[in-house]
Write a protein that holds these residues in place. Structure first.
Motif, PDB file in Angstrom:
ATOM      1  N   GLU A 475       0.834  -1.206   0.000  1.00 49.69           N
ATOM      2  CA  GLU A 475       0.000   0.000   0.000  1.00 49.69           C
ATOM      3  C   GLU A 475       0.867   1.253   0.000  1.00 49.69           C
ATOM      4  O   GLU A 475       0.555   2.239  -0.666  1.00 49.69           O
ATOM      5  CB  GLU A 475      -0.927   0.003   1.219  1.00 49.69           C
ATOM      6  CG  GLU A 475      -2.122  -0.923   1.109  1.00 49.69           C
ATOM      7  CD  GLU A 475      -3.200  -0.378   0.181  1.00 49.69           C
ATOM      8  OE1 GLU A 475      -3.049   0.743  -0.336  1.00 49.69           O
ATOM      9  OE2 GLU A 475      -4.192  -1.094  -0.046  1.00 49.69           O
ATOM     10  N   GLY A 479       0.891   4.127  -2.775  1.00 42.42           N
ATOM     11  CA  GLY A 479       0.771   5.550  -2.491  1.00 42.42           C
ATOM     12  C   GLY A 479       1.860   6.351  -3.166  1.00 42.42           C
ATOM     13  O   GLY A 479       1.616   7.430  -3.719  1.00 42.42           O
ATOM     14  N   ARG A 487      -2.094   8.080   1.369  1.00 41.28           N
ATOM     15  CA  ARG A 487      -2.142   6.612   1.322  1.00 41.28           C
ATOM     16  C   ARG A 487      -0.845   6.022   1.861  1.00 41.28           C
ATOM     17  O   ARG A 487      -0.866   5.059   2.636  1.00 41.28           O
ATOM     18  CB  ARG A 487      -2.378   6.144  -0.105  1.00 41.28           C
ATOM     19  CG  ARG A 487      -2.182   4.652  -0.305  1.00 41.28           C
ATOM     20  CD  ARG A 487      -2.381   4.229  -1.747  1.00 41.28           C
ATOM     21  NE  ARG A 487      -3.778   3.946  -2.010  1.00 41.28           N
ATOM     22  CZ  ARG A 487      -4.277   3.676  -3.213  1.00 41.28           C
ATOM     23  NH1 ARG A 487      -3.471   3.683  -4.262  1.00 41.28           N
ATOM     24  NH2 ARG A 487      -5.551   3.418  -3.377  1.00 41.28           N
TER      25      ARG A 487
END
Length: 915
Positions: A475, A479, A487
């Motif tokens: 993740e 981002g 994020r």
């Protein structure tokens, strides 16, 4: 006395007294040259090349196991007529203290007297810098150099030892000639030795036997063969010394050696039949079974062989096979491997004799290797068994998924991932597929797999902590690639909560996880314009654990930090970080980050600042063959560098078109927008349209220092110098602004002063800009300033400041020493924070005034380390120079700064903005 007379034994009066830092006695075998077999072949070309070791400080003999490295060097060393210290490393000689204690003992064993005052390390894990300095000084003072050979140097993996060895080698000249015999690239700055012509290298390609040499070697084994007959043999074994000897042994075991060699020339069938009949079938059933099963392994320990045979006799069998020269090689520390030819034939025979057994053997090997922590080999065997779910779970549950980005120590075959079906119900498989796609910058596919994994983890009560941490890592990368700092930050916070919940041993064994997370967060913060937070995260990575597992994140952090420096106007600092990144790559043999090229782009931007358009264009071209970077930071950097080159070439329309190109990202990047606006403004000014130039910067002026300067420049070009000065004065505090920002600001103020008729102020500001720009060689701002600057530069005082870097060189005149001080009107601050008062500048006596003579680059480097409270000895070690050289630079810097003490020099340099 010649070395040859006493080399085969330690002189009787040398007792190697005392114990090593671990309390064990020194083993004489570590300091004794190995013997050579009767069939050893001295090869003149290698002997002649190795003779150059006496002329260069460093010699590297680097080759694979069995390449003949040790025998080559031992034979050469035995015939030298000068001291030779020999040290064979092994796993027990671990840590700086153990290494240096043994090296000093090797000198003693070679009859090289080392004064007791130098001492010996008492701690196995560390050695005092003073001991190294004394040893280097002692060796440097020798009338005749001593040759030190370190065999099996690849056993020493501690980077601190490499740094210390480099220090001693640098400062022991000309009394030391170091020869490293190794299977791997040593962690030394080899590029520096190569450039200086101070290294002799002998590598695998040169160690390989030629057909003519193979003929002679076979003759020593009693096997006659001509060159045409030897050529296929050399090609089949690739000239590998051990392979040729093994073939010779096989031929000698044949009833008709000459016929065997000829049949081997004809093809693989004859040697296969012979090896099976004369080697395999002569063994006991238990040994045959073991050989067939271990043929699926590249290398193996007896315990792993036991796993495949489901018995416990592998250690005894392997030792006997090795003693009997039965094509089993022992390459130390309990590891064995089969001769490549023998292994290939055994595997083919295994498939015929036991169909279907090979995948099961690979599966067993994968399970054993996973328990042993051998990740790359475990993955290879898991893939060979086509047990894709097991492979994926191992990567995730062992926290090894980060190594898909930092390197597994082996190339990852595409079939490893092709076997993972897209719709599998196992979240680990989808996490691995997501990692694969994100590593190739395919954000869409990567996020699709990541969402599936997330749903599967949610359905499984969140899944394991390791799976959640792997998801957080991916993740964070998503981002970064999407340009979403939010994020990436959220993922990093999640990872921070998860790490303490996992076994510390597991987390500590994967330092690449934390390094990757911080790099992704730092790059995302940089994109968002949060420079302080980005610098903090990226600096933590660059100063983190220096291991092979973290080298790629460290390189990524350094190139992003270089961009931050460039954006703040510090080109030399940016350049140094890119060079540090390159040195890091060379040290660990790592490739440049794929698809990024950000470091090259920063160097191109620095070249533009210095008006070296050809170099900037060449550096930009180096990244042209890379795929378009999905990372928006690199994409924006490529855009503004490309536009800058076009602008410098006078192609304003093309520059405007490139600057107008959007960089796809989830969040807005103020600096990317600002750089695009600066290019557009400069293009409009070049076309004679100051109103359009000002409009291009209207929305970003004030947000970024350089954009404010650009907007003020447009106002001056439009004939409104007063508005330009008010704009600059309204934004005086530009945090961390370097010469790349300060110099253009001064030039705008100087032009405004000239337009209002204040030539004295213009002249003073221009002098200050020249002083600021000279250290960085910032030619581009002066070129862009326009023709108004030329009459001033024709004046002797200013021409002296510009000579040699901005205008043709000339002899400095007295006028340079009597430059008028800049007038205070509209001058504004040139550095962050309030200007020092006269009292503050005058603590050490009379105010010394402006710097009359620029510091040299080396003096500036010494001064920077002085500001970090480094000792003279530490500075010398860090810069690879002598202590006396550092003292000379300090004296010169003190004179130029008009001070007499260290603290005053640092204070004065800070007042002048040099630090």
């Amino acid at each position: 006395m010649g070395v040859a007379a006493t080399r085969d034994e330690v002189p009787p009066d040398t007792s190697l007294p005392g114990l090593d830092p671990l309390g064990d006695p020194y083993l004489r075998t570590r300091f004794t040259l190995p013997g050579r077999p009767a069939t050893f072949l001295r090869r003149a070309r290698l002997d002649e090349h190795l003779g150059q070791a006496l002329l260069t400080p460093l010699t590297l003999v680097n080759g694979c196991a069995g390449a003949g490295k040790t025998l080559l060097v031992a034979d050469w060393a035995e015939r030298l007529d000068q001291p030779v210290a020999w040290l064979t490393l092994d796993a027990a000689v671990e840590g700086p203290g153990m290494f240096w204690a043994h090296l000093i003992r090797s000198l003693d064993a070679a009859g090289v007297p080392i004064p007791a005052a130098i001492g010996l390390p008492a701690d196995a894990t560390r050695v005092h810098h003073t001991l190294l300095s004394r040893l280097a000084a002692e060796l440097a003072g020798r009338d005749r150099p001593v040759v030190v050979v370190i065999d099996e140097y690849d056993q020493m993996t501690d980077p601190e030892v490499a740094r210390q060895l480099d220090f001693v080698l640098q400062h022991a000249r000309p009394g030391l000639r170091l020869v490293l015999v190794t299977r791997t690239e040593p962690l030394l700055p080899l590029h520096r030795y190569r450039v200086a012509g101070e290294m002799t290298e002998i590598r695998d390609a040169e160690l390989a036997f030629t057909p003519e040499e193979a003929v002679t070697l076979l003759g020593l084994h009693g096997l006659p063969l001509d060159v045409p007959g030897a050529r296929p043999l050399v090609e089949r074994t690739r000239g590998w010394a051990a392979g040729l000897r093994l073939c010779a042994l096989a031929a000698r075991s044949s009833p008709d050696p000459e016929r065997y060699l000829k049949e081997f020339e004809a093809g693989r069938g004859a040697i296969a039949d012979f090896l099976l009949a004369e080697v395999l079938e002569r063994q006991t059933p238990e040994t045959q079974d073991l050989l067939l099963r271990i043929s699926v392994l590249d290398r193996f320990r007896p315990e792993l062989a036991d796993e495949l045979t489901e018995r416990t006799d592998a250690a005894e069998i392997l030792a006997e096979l090795h003693r009997a020269n039965a094509f089993v090689e022992d390459f130390g520390h309990g590891w064995y491997r089969l001769h490549p030819l023998f292994r290939e034939i055994l595997r083919a025979h295994l498939r015929r004799r036991a169909p279907g057994l090979e995948p099961r053997l690979h599966r067993r090997a994968a399970h054993w290797l996973r328990r042993s922590g051998a990740l790359p080999e475990m993955l290879a065997h898991g893939a060979a068994a086509q047990d894709w779910t097991y492979v994926a779970r191992a990567l995730v549950e062992d926290l090894a998924i980060g190594q898909l980005f930092t390197g597994l120590g082996t190339e990852v075959p595409p079939e490893w991932f092709a076997g993972l079906e897209a719709e599998t119900r196992d979240p680990a498989a989808n996490l691995v597929r997501a990692a694969r796609e994100l590593s190739r910058f395919d954000l869409g596919q990567g996020l699709a797999h990541l969402r599936r994994a997330e749903e599967q983890l949610a359905a499984d009560d969140g899944g394991s902590r390791a799976a959640q941490l792997s998801r957080a890592l991916l993740e964070a990368l998503a981002g970064r690639l999407s340009g979403s700092a939010h994020r990436a930050e959220r993922a990093a916070r999640s990872a921070g909560r998860l790490m303490p919940q996992l076994p510390p041993r597991l987390v500590d064994g994967h330092p690449e996880l934390g390094a990757l997370l911080l790099t992704h967060v730092g790059a995302s913060r940089l994109w968002a314009g949060h420079f302080d937070e980005a610098r903090a995260a990226l600096t933590a990575v660059s100063r983190g654990p220096r291991t092979a597992a973290t080298v790629l994140p460290r390189m990524g952090a350094l190139e992003h930090l270089a961009l931050v420096d460039h954006l703040h106007g510090w080109p030399s600092a940016a350049e140094r970080k890119v060079h540090a990144m390159t040195a890091e790559a060379e040290r660990y043999g790592a490739p440049q980050p794929s698809g990024s090229g950000l470091g090259q782009l920063v160097l191109a931007a620095v070249a533009l600042d210095r008006d070296d358009v050809d170099r900037a264009e060449a550096l930009l071209a180096d990244t042209a063959h890379d795929p378009p970077p999905a990372d928006p930071v690199a994409a924006a950097a490529r855009r503004f560098v490309t536009a800058g080159v076009l602008l410098a070439r006078g192609r304003t329309r093309a520059a405007l078109a490139v600057a107008a190109q959007a960089v796809p990202a989830a969040d807005h990047s103020p600096w990317a927008q600002g750089r695009a606006a600066l290019v557009a403004s400069a293009a409009h000014l070049a076309e004679g349209d100051p109103d359009a130039a000002g409009e291009a910067l209207r929305r970003v002026a004030g947000e970024q220092p350089l954009c404010t300067v650009g907007a003020a420049r447009a106002l001056v070009a439009a004939g409104d110098p007063g508005a330009a000065l008010r704009l600059l004065d309204g934004h005086p505090d530009h945090s961390r602004a370097g010469p790349g920002v300060v110099v253009p600001a001064m030039l705008v103020r100087a032009q405004a002063a000239k337009l209002t008729g204040d030539a004295a102020t213009a002249r003073g500001l221009l002098a200050q800009a020249l002083l600021e720009g000279r250290g960085e060689e910032l030619r581009r701002p002066f070129r862009e300033a326009g023709p108004w600057i030329l009459p001033f530069l024709a004046e002797p005082p200013l021409r002296s400041l510009a000579a040699g870097w901005l205008v043709p060189d000339l002899t400095p005149t007295h006028a340079e020493r009597t430059l008028p001080a800049p007038a205070p009107a509209h001058a504004g601050p040139t550095r962050p924070g309030p200007a020092p008062t006269h009292a503050e500048r005058n603590r050490g006596g009379d105010d010394p005034g402006p710097l009359l003579e620029q510091l040299s680059p080396r003096e500036h480097e010494v001064l920077e380390r002085l500001a970090r409270t480094m000792s003279t000895e530490d500075i010398a070690a860090d810069l690879y120079v002598s202590v006396n050289t550092v003292k000379t630079h300090l004296k010169s810097a003190y004179r130029k700064l008009s001070v007499h003490r260290r603290n005053d020099a640092v204070r004065r340099a800070r007042e002048l903005g040099l630090l």
